[in-house]
Enzyme design. Sequence first.
Site, PDB file in Angstrom:
ATOM      1  CB  SER A  68      -0.898   0.029   1.240  1.00 28.98           C
ATOM      2  OG  SER A  68      -1.666  -1.141   1.322  1.00 28.98           O
TER       3      SER A  68
HETATM    4  N1  SAH Z   1      -1.088  -4.738   3.900  1.00 31.68           N
HETATM    5  C1  SAH Z   1      -0.267  -5.085   2.753  1.00 31.68           C
HETATM    6  C2  SAH Z   1      -0.941  -4.819   1.426  1.00 31.68           C
HETATM    7  C3  SAH Z   1      -1.922  -5.841   1.173  1.00 31.68           C
HETATM    8  S1  SAH Z   1      -2.374  -6.170  -0.489  1.00 31.68           S
HETATM    9  C4  SAH Z   1       1.077  -4.403   2.798  1.00 31.68           C
HETATM   10  O1  SAH Z   1       1.333  -3.622   3.718  1.00 31.68           O
HETATM   11  O2  SAH Z   1       1.875  -4.684   1.921  1.00 31.68           O
HETATM   12  C5  SAH Z   1      -3.706  -7.224  -0.059  1.00 31.68           C
HETATM   13  C6  SAH Z   1      -3.320  -8.601   0.366  1.00 31.68           C
HETATM   14  O3  SAH Z   1      -4.484  -9.223   0.880  1.00 31.68           O
HETATM   15  C7  SAH Z   1      -2.818  -9.488  -0.764  1.00 31.68           C
HETATM   16  O4  SAH Z   1      -1.578 -10.017  -0.430  1.00 31.68           O
HETATM   17  C8  SAH Z   1      -3.889 -10.574  -0.865  1.00 31.68           C
HETATM   18  O5  SAH Z   1      -3.369 -11.836  -1.225  1.00 31.68           O
HETATM   19  C9  SAH Z   1      -4.443 -10.594   0.543  1.00 31.68           C
HETATM   20  N2  SAH Z   1      -5.803 -11.102   0.700  1.00 31.68           N
HETATM   21  C10 SAH Z   1      -6.861 -10.917  -0.120  1.00 31.68           C
HETATM   22  N3  SAH Z   1      -7.962 -11.489   0.397  1.00 31.68           N
HETATM   23  C11 SAH Z   1      -7.601 -12.054   1.577  1.00 31.68           C
HETATM   24  C12 SAH Z   1      -8.313 -12.786   2.578  1.00 31.68           C
HETATM   25  N4  SAH Z   1      -9.622 -13.064   2.464  1.00 31.68           N
HETATM   26  N5  SAH Z   1      -7.611 -13.214   3.665  1.00 31.68           N
HETATM   27  C13 SAH Z   1      -6.284 -12.939   3.790  1.00 31.68           C
HETATM   28  N6  SAH Z   1      -5.574 -12.248   2.862  1.00 31.68           N
HETATM   29  C14 SAH Z   1      -6.226 -11.807   1.788  1.00 31.68           C
END
Ligand code: SAH
Length: 207
Positions: free
Chosen positions: A52
Amino acid sequence: MVAEQLAAQGIRCSRVLAAMRDVPRHLFVPRALITQAYDDTALGIDCGQTISQPYIVARMTEALELPAGEPLVLEVGTGSGYQAAVLAALGARVVTVEWIPALAELARAALEAAGLADRVLIVVGDGTAGVDDAGPYDGVLVTAGGAQIPRALLPRLRPGAALVLPLGEPGHQELVRLHHGAQGWVEESLGGCRFVPLRGPCGWEGE
Ligand code: SAH
C-alpha cells in the site's frame, strides 16, 4: 517521506509518524522497484498484489486509535508485511492473515530483516473468517477491497476498538472506520482509496 508526504497530508499522530520513520520500506518492496521505495505510491509485489501507499498505511494506522502499551491488532491481507511492520514498530503485537502462502513466506523474511518478526504472527488463510483462539483485538485492519463488512470479525473487537477497511467497488473504495459506540455500530468515512480485491466470501467474486 514522513515530513513531505505524511505530515504534509495531515497525519498528525506522533507515534504513527515515528513508526513510519522507523520501518525501512525498501525491505518490503521487490528489488527492481527499490529506487521507488519511499515514493508515496502503492507498488506491485509478487503474485499480482501490492504494497500500500505510505499515506494510506499511516492513515489506517492512525484511524485505529490504538491504546498505549502493547495493543493486539489483526490485519487481514499481509501482502508485503509492511503494514504489519509499522504496527509492530508502534508497539503492537500483530496477527496478520495472508491468502497466498508464497507472499506469507516473503513477508516473514522481510519482517525478519527489519527485526520485527518476533512481534508478528503470520497465518495463511482467509482472514475474514478470523483466527481461532486469537483476540480480542484492540484494532482490526482489512487491507484488501470488498463490498461487505466481514461480520465474523466484529465480535472479536474489544469494546471501543475500531475496524478499518476499504469498502466499495473494484476501481474505487471508501476507507471506512467502524466502531461500537453507545448507540450501536458507528460508521465513518475517511476518504477514497483503491485496494486489490479481497478474496473469499466477503470479496467481490464471492470465491
Ligand atoms: N497490507 C499489505 C498490502 C496488502 S495487499 C502491505 O502492507 O503490503 C492485499 C493482500 O491481501 C494481498 O496479499 C492478498 O493476497 C491478501 N488477501 C486478499 N484477500 C484475503 C483474505 N480473504 N484473507 C487474507 N488475505 C487476503
